[in-house]
Design an enzyme around this catalytic site. Structure first.
Site, PDB file in Angstrom:
ATOM      1  N   LYS A  59      92.224 -33.842  47.203  1.00  0.00           N
ATOM      2  CA  LYS A  59      90.897 -34.302  47.646  1.00  0.00           C
ATOM      3  C   LYS A  59      89.804 -33.480  46.971  1.00  0.00           C
ATOM      4  O   LYS A  59      88.804 -34.017  46.494  1.00  0.00           O
ATOM      5  CB  LYS A  59      90.790 -34.214  49.177  1.00  0.00           C
ATOM      6  CG  LYS A  59      91.643 -35.274  49.876  1.00  0.00           C
ATOM      7  CD  LYS A  59      91.782 -35.035  51.368  1.00  0.00           C
ATOM      8  CE  LYS A  59      92.760 -36.026  51.986  1.00  0.00           C
ATOM      9  NZ  LYS A  59      93.056 -35.777  53.398  1.00  0.00           N
ATOM     10  N   GLN A 103      92.214 -31.428  58.090  1.00  0.00           N
ATOM     11  CA  GLN A 103      93.512 -31.909  57.603  1.00  0.00           C
ATOM     12  C   GLN A 103      94.553 -31.858  58.723  1.00  0.00           C
ATOM     13  O   GLN A 103      94.827 -30.799  59.271  1.00  0.00           O
ATOM     14  CB  GLN A 103      93.959 -31.061  56.398  1.00  0.00           C
ATOM     15  CG  GLN A 103      95.191 -31.600  55.707  1.00  0.00           C
ATOM     16  CD  GLN A 103      94.987 -32.980  55.065  1.00  0.00           C
ATOM     17  OE1 GLN A 103      94.000 -33.226  54.385  1.00  0.00           O
ATOM     18  NE2 GLN A 103      95.905 -33.901  55.310  1.00  0.00           N
ATOM     19  N   ASP A 126      86.458 -39.334  57.870  1.00  0.00           N
ATOM     20  CA  ASP A 126      87.806 -39.876  58.079  1.00  0.00           C
ATOM     21  C   ASP A 126      87.765 -41.105  58.986  1.00  0.00           C
ATOM     22  O   ASP A 126      88.747 -41.835  59.099  1.00  0.00           O
ATOM     23  CB  ASP A 126      88.721 -38.812  58.723  1.00  0.00           C
ATOM     24  CG  ASP A 126      89.521 -38.050  57.674  1.00  0.00           C
ATOM     25  OD1 ASP A 126      89.779 -38.626  56.600  1.00  0.00           O
ATOM     26  OD2 ASP A 126      89.894 -36.891  57.938  1.00  0.00           O
TER      27      ASP A 126
END
Ligand code: NAD
Length: 300
Positions: A59, A103, A126
């Protein structure tokens, strides 16, 4: 004997993600040229999970490629929930940060839902916050979880006609299956499907899959969707990322999807490969969400 040749086209995540990233690169260059601040994605990584390390590294690398600023805050595996809460609160209040990414999975002492609920919905790139999920369900523009968003970008790129098609989504998780089923059923250009959501308690999964014009396999079992479960000319989207033992590989493993690729490819009209399919689109979609978060917060 009648032999039917199905001409199959690959839905190539490399090509589509590259197109998305090139578009973002130009937009961010424009921002820089006109003296604006650039978008900033801040990530939190807790513990030492190899897969999480790989995902985060990818990412961050992709952010750099398009010119998005990124930063990581790392915590030890045994960090307390309150330490992480404090870090997120700081990020929520930091005007230089547009997107916050935690994460997953988290160590067991940290409550994932509590963390999701804490992230400022305006920075929730997200798309996991219940406010953003609620907006998604109601068809209000919002941050769409990156994997289903990436799949929608792929359908758009290849201009796939989904209207009126029967889509079967295997998996009902909050990050993939559930939002995917909502997007495909929405009254929108690459939606308008009749959607069946299947899960671990579904009976007659094979019969249901055989009725599908589109199958999204997101269950986490390597090679689960075999050729005999797929109707001729169906569209197959493979979300699975499964580590399987592979003595041919130096690392000792390879990555396989949830679809038995060769069998499926012989029957379907379109298919995504693994790797090189949905995974790349997930990252491209995350970058797009970060840019969109920036645009919405541009006054800072
Ligand atoms: P999850 O474990 O949260 O959910 C799996 C879902 O599959 C559940 O809803 C379960 O009911 C269903 N399921 C399990 N076994 C089944 C069976 N035999 N028949 C029917 N349904 C079954 O997983 P997830 O987070 O949604 O991820 C699914 C897969 O996608 C995993 O392989 C994961 O690694 C992968 N993934 C890939 C990306 C990407 O970028 N490509 C992103 C996220 C997840």
């Amino acid at each position: 004997m009648l032999i039917i040749f199905v001409s199959m086209e690959l839905l190539d995540g490399k090509i589509v993600s590259q197109a998305v990233k090139e578009d973002l690169t130009l937009k961010i260059m424009e921002l820089q040229k006109s003296g604006n601040r650039i978008p900033h994605l801040a990530a939190i990584l807790i513990g030492e999970n190899g897969a999480s390390e790989t995902y985060i590294a990818s990412k961050i690398k992709n952010c750099a490629e398009v010119g998005i600023k990124s930063s990581i805050v790392r915590f030890e595996e045994n960090s307390s929930e309150s330490t992480v809460i404090e870090a997120i609160t700081k990020m929520n209040n930091d005007d230089d940060i547009d997107g916050i990414l935690v994460q997953f999975p988290l160590p067991q002492q940290i409550d994932e839902q509590k963390i999701i609920n804490l992230i400022n919905p305006a920075k929730d790139v997200d798309g996991f916050h219940p406010i953003n999920t609620g907006k998604l369900i109601q068809g209000i523009p919002t941050f769409i979880p990156a994997t289903p968003y990436g799949i929608m970008l792929m359908l758009e790129h290849y201009n796939i006609n989904t209207s009126g098609k029967h889509a079967v989504v295997i998996g009902r998780s909050n990050i993939v299956g559930r939002p995917m089923s909502i997007l495909l059923s929405q009254n929108s250009p690459y939606g308008n499907c009749t959607v069946t959501v299947c899960h671990s308690r579904t009976i007659n999964l094979k019969e249901i899959c055989l009725q599908a014009d589109i199958i999204v396999a997101a269950l986490g079992q390597p090679g689960f969707l075999t050729g005999d479960m797929i109707k001729e000319n169906a569209i197959v989207i493979d979300v699975g990322i499964n580590k399987v033992k592979d003595e041919q590989k130096k690392s000792g493993f390879s990555i396989r999807g949830d679809v038995a690729f060769d069998e499926a490819a012989a029957k379907c009209s379109y298919i995504t490969p693994v790797p090189g399919g949905v995974g790349l689109m997930t990252i491209a979609a995350l970058l797009k969400n970060t840019y969109n978060a920036y645009l919405q917060r541009k006054q800072f």
